[in-house]
Design a protein around this motif. Structure first.
Motif, PDB file in Angstrom:
ATOM      1  N   GLU A  89      -0.018  41.885  -2.470  1.00 34.92           N
ATOM      2  CA  GLU A  89       1.210  41.203  -2.863  1.00 34.92           C
ATOM      3  C   GLU A  89       2.234  41.200  -1.723  1.00 34.92           C
ATOM      4  N   GLU A 102      -3.096  35.141  -3.773  1.00 34.48           N
ATOM      5  CA  GLU A 102      -1.836  35.688  -4.266  1.00 34.48           C
ATOM      6  C   GLU A 102      -0.650  34.845  -3.800  1.00 34.48           C
ATOM      7  N   HIS A 146      -0.159  32.087  -6.014  1.00 37.98           N
ATOM      8  CA  HIS A 146       0.463  32.531  -7.261  1.00 37.98           C
ATOM      9  C   HIS A 146       1.975  32.690  -7.088  1.00 37.98           C
ATOM     10  N   ASN A 159      -4.195  41.473  -9.511  1.00 35.95           N
ATOM     11  CA  ASN A 159      -3.528  40.276 -10.026  1.00 35.95           C
ATOM     12  C   ASN A 159      -4.377  39.024  -9.885  1.00 35.95           C
TER      13      ASN A 159
END
Length: 262
Positions: free
Chosen positions: A69, A101, A104, A196
Motif C-alpha cells: 500500500e 493496489e 485501487h 487487499n
C-alpha cells in the motif's frame, strides 16, 4: 530522470507527459534495469516511459517502503511529480501487486494494467523469509534458481553470449550491497502481508493483461486462478520462460506488452 529522491529510467528519451505514459514497476531486490528492452523500445515508439527504482532500490534513496500500500501511494506521488495525469502500469511479481493496489487507490488515473508473474495472495515460504533475513546470499541463490527455466539458456537466447542467470544474480547482489540491511526480507514481507488484493481487483475499471511464464516456479500460472476469476475480462498471454520472463524471453514479453498497450 530524478524526481525528488526517486529515480526513473525514461528509455533514452526525455519524458513527455503529453504522450501516453507507461510505468514499469520491478519486483523484490531488483531495479529498473529488468525492463531494459521493453522500456527502451516503448520510449522510442510513442510512449512516455517511467521505469521506476522503488525507494531504497537502485538509484532511489531509502528507506524502503514496508508495505504494498505504501509503495502504491509512492508510485502515485511519482506520477504527480512527473506531471502525468494518467498512466498504464506494468508490474512484475511484487511490482504487479503494487500496480494492482495503485489501480485501487486511484482507479481514475490508471488506463491499463499489465501484470507479469502475478498471483494473489503472494505468499512467501517461511524458509525463504528466514533465508532473506539471516542468510541473504542463500536467498539470492534460491530465488535465482527458481526464477529461471534453465541453468543455461539455449544458443538462440535473445542475449547470446550472456549469462541470464548470472546477470540476475549480480543485480540482486548489487541491490543488496547498495541498499539498507534486510532489504530482500522487507520486500518479501510486504508481498507476504498484502491482503487487499480481492478489494483491489474488484475496483479495477481498466483493461488488464496477465503475462505468465509457462515454467514459472515462483508464481506458477495455476496459482492465479482466484485472481483471474476476480478479473473476468482480463487477457492472458503465456511465454516460454520462468519467473524472470523479461530476461529469458524479452521479445515475447515486449510483443505482448506492445499489442496490449496499443
Amino acid at each position: 530522470m530524478i524526481l525528488g529522491d526517486s529515480y526513473c529510467y525514461t528509455g533514452g528519451k526525455a519524458f513527455d507527459p503529453a504522450l501516453p505514459t507507461v510505468v514499469f514497476i520491478h519486483g523484490a531486490q531488483n531495479d529498473h534495469s529488468v525492463w531494459a528492452l521493453q522500456s527502451r523500445y516503448l520510449a522510442h515508439h510513442g510512449f512516455g516511459v517511467l521505469a521506476l527504482d522503488l525507494p531504497g532500490h537502485g538509484r532511489s534513496s531509502g528507506p524502503a517502503k514496508r508495505s504494498v500500500e505504501e509503495m502504491a501511494a509512492w508510485l502515485l506521488s511519482v506520477l504527480d511529480a512527473a506531471g502525468a495525469r494518467q498512466a498504464a502500469l506494468v508490474g512484475h511479481s511484487m511490482g504487479s501487486l503494487i500496480a494492482l493496489e495503485a489501480a485501487h487507490q486511484a482507479p481514475e488515473r490508471i488506463t491499463r494494467l499489465a501484470l507479469l508473474g502475478c498471483t494473489y495472495p503472494m505468499k512467501v515460504s517461511d524458509a525463504l523469509l528466514d533465508a532473506a533475513l539471516n542468510a541473504e546470499s542463500d536467498a539470492i541463490d534460491m530465488v535465482n534458481i527458481w526464477s529461471h527455466s534453465s541453468m543455461a539458456q539455449k544458443p538462440s537466447c535473445p542475449g547470446p553470449g550472456f549469462s541470464v542467470m548470472g546477470m540476475s544474480k549480480r543485480l540482486m547482489e548489487r541491490i543488496s550491497a547498495q541498499g539498507e540491511p534486510g532489504l530482500f526480507h522487507t520486500d518479501f514481507t510486504a508481498c507476504n502481508a498484502y491482503a487487499n488484493g480481492d478489494a483491489a481487483a474488484a475496483s479495477v475499471r481498466c483493461p488488464v493483461q496477465f503475462i505468465f511464464g509457462g515454467k514459472d516456479m515462483m508464481t506458477p500460472p495455476r496459482s492465479s486462478k482466484a485472481l483471474l476469476a476476480a478479473l473476468p475480462g482480463a487477457r492472458t498471454v503465456t511465454v516460454d520462460a520462468g519467473h524472470q520472463m523479461m530476461a529469458e524471453q524479452p521479445d515475447a514479453v515486449l510483443d505482448a506488452l506492445a499489442a496490449f498497450l496499443r
